[in-house]
Design an enzyme around this catalytic site. Structure first.
Site, PDB file in Angstrom:
ATOM      1  N   PRO A 131      13.744   5.755  21.746  1.00 24.52           N
ATOM      2  CA  PRO A 131      14.868   6.467  21.133  1.00 24.52           C
ATOM      3  C   PRO A 131      16.164   6.188  21.904  1.00 24.52           C
ATOM      4  CG  PRO A 131      12.976   7.931  21.372  1.00 24.52           C
ATOM      5  CD  PRO A 131      12.641   6.676  22.117  1.00 24.52           C
ATOM      6  N   PHE A 159       9.584   3.927  16.559  1.00 21.06           N
ATOM      7  CA  PHE A 159       9.406   2.932  15.493  1.00 21.06           C
ATOM      8  C   PHE A 159       8.172   2.066  15.719  1.00 21.06           C
ATOM      9  CE2 PHE A 159      14.280   3.087  15.611  1.00 21.06           C
ATOM     10  CZ  PHE A 159      14.353   4.077  14.645  1.00 21.06           C
ATOM     11  N   ILE A 160       7.065   2.658  16.115  1.00 27.64           N
ATOM     12  CA  ILE A 160       5.885   1.868  16.456  1.00 27.64           C
ATOM     13  C   ILE A 160       4.964   1.753  15.242  1.00 27.64           C
ATOM     14  CG2 ILE A 160       3.959   1.590  18.040  1.00 27.64           C
ATOM     15  CD1 ILE A 160       6.840   1.471  19.272  1.00 27.64           C
ATOM     16  N   GLU A 366      12.138  -7.023  15.043  1.00 28.37           N
ATOM     17  CA  GLU A 366      11.949  -8.224  15.879  1.00 28.37           C
ATOM     18  C   GLU A 366      13.295  -8.765  16.378  1.00 28.37           C
ATOM     19  OE1 GLU A 366       9.086  -8.193  16.492  1.00 28.37           O
ATOM     20  OE2 GLU A 366       7.652  -8.617  14.904  1.00 28.37           O
TER      21      GLU A 366
END
Length: 393
Positions: A131, A159-160, A366
């Site tokens: 975060p 965001f995993i 990515e």
């Protein structure tokens, strides 16, 4: 460590793609809309993907990997994404984790994790982002404090993909001073004590895979869980991204190609103002530009894959260019395909709006496409001969 890939002939490559196409047509495409609508993570289909060899596409064969080249790999992800970009993207992330363990893990780590991961009996999670710390990944705050022969990991990852589903997480944590050189990588089992997960994120797309926070509250792992050496974590995390960027770029190609194919079919069938849409010059030009943009992107992705296979000194730049161009082109083509469908493109039943939603995030993950421009621009402006070659051959 020397990584050996399998050299495939044109006939072998086509046979591999045909098998992947059959799997995608059977296990992914028929269920894509339902999985999107109901947020279903397709565990059983993923395990069947593992049986096909899709759980370790470019890792060594001794523990179940397929050892394929990156050139072969991008074709596989394009085929998977034609059926469902969200599931294809998760298979990409899983493969990135498996590659990291295969490349940097010791014999014990490889023998412990790779058989289960390559078979997709268990899934992998990649934990770098936090975060408030997105693109500036070298400033992560998650800590790993030595405690005898153990480390205590504390922090939150954001965001995993696959959080709560994975059997192992590759977690980047700070073991040293601020900056990239103070980060190490750890293998954290999914059932570790003091490991928990946030609520599922409500996302624009990628509904078929869960995205949650990974919360480490003094998770205790043995020192043997460190992947690579102390302080190598950031370099390990970055090294995985060349392949990850190519895979996501290929997923954009696959999803956009599916949308383009549907648009071509639609304009043949749709009649407006007394003639098929396909006979209108503006439609012809739109279809031509969409096809051209996708082919240009496809060639760039193949060039990036070739650079990785050849260990070219400018591979990172070529992968960044391919990722930026292909994910922008893929989203644009899918969005134009929706426009060609008119109001029907906005309806869930046609599937076009799902692809648009799924492909949008590829321009962010990515490494955002702004970061891709930063990588390329910095490389081009380095003093001549100081680092990577600038050849695009």
């Amino acid at each position: 460590m020397t990584m050996t890939t399998v050299t495939t002939t044109a006939e072998e490559r086509e046979a591999i793609l045909e098998a992947v196409r059959d799997f995608a047509d059977t296990e992914l495409a028929p269920h894509a809309l339902e999985r999107d609508e109901k947020h279903i993570f397709p565990r059983e289909s993923l395990r069947r993907a593992g049986e096909l060899g899709l759980g370790g596409i470019y890792v060594r064969e001794d523990f179940g990997g397929a050892a394929l080249s990156r050139t072969d790999t991008v074709g596989i992800f394009e085929e998977l994404a034609r059926a469902d970009p969200a599931v294809a993207a998760y298979i990409s992330i899983h493969n990135m984790v498996v590659w990291m363990i295969d490349t940097y893990g010791d014999d014990a780590q490889r023998s412990t994790w790779l058989p289960k991961l390559t078979a997709m009996e268990e899934f992998g999670g990649y934990c770098l982002t936090e975060p408030g710390v997105g693109s500036d990944a070298a400033n992560i705050a998650t800590s790993a404090v030595e405690d005898g022969d153990f480390y205590l990991l504390t922090g939150v990852k954001q965001f995993i993909s696959g959080a709560g589903e994975a059997g192992v997480y590759v977690v980047m944590a700070r073991t040293g001073a601020p900056g990239a050189k103070g980060i190490s990588a750890f293998l954290v089992p999914g059932d570790s004590e003091n490991l928990s997960f946030g609520v599922p994120e409500k996302k624009m797309g990628w509904h078929a895979q869960p995205t949650r926070q990974v919360i480490l509250d003094g998770v205790r792992v043995p020192a043997s869980a460190m992947l690579g050496e102390d302080g190598e974590g950031f370099a390990i995390a970055m090294s995985a991204l060349n392949g990850g960027r190519l895979n996501i770029a290929a997923c954009s190609l696959g999803g956009a190609q599916w949308a383009l194919d549907r648009a071509v079919q639609y304009v043949h069938e749709r009649v407006a103002f007394g003639e098929p849409l396909a006979e209108k010059q503006s439609i012809l030009f739109a279809i031509a530009d969409m096809r051209t943009d996708l082919q240009a992107a496809r060639l760039m992705v193949r060039d990036g894959a070739q650079a990785v296979d050849e260990k070219a000194p400018d591979a990172t730049m070529r992968c960044a260019m391919a990722k930026r161009f292909a994910t922008d082109a893929g989203f644009d083509v899918a969005n134009r395909a929706l426009q060609l469908h008119g109001g029907y493109g906005y309806l869930q039943d046609y599937g076009i709006e799902k692809v648009v939603r799924d492909l949008r995030v590829h321009q962010i993950l990515e490494g955002t496409n702004e970061i891709m421009r930063l990588i390329v621009g910095r490389e081009m402006l380095r003093p001549a001969g100081s680092t990577q070659m600038r050849s695009t051959s």
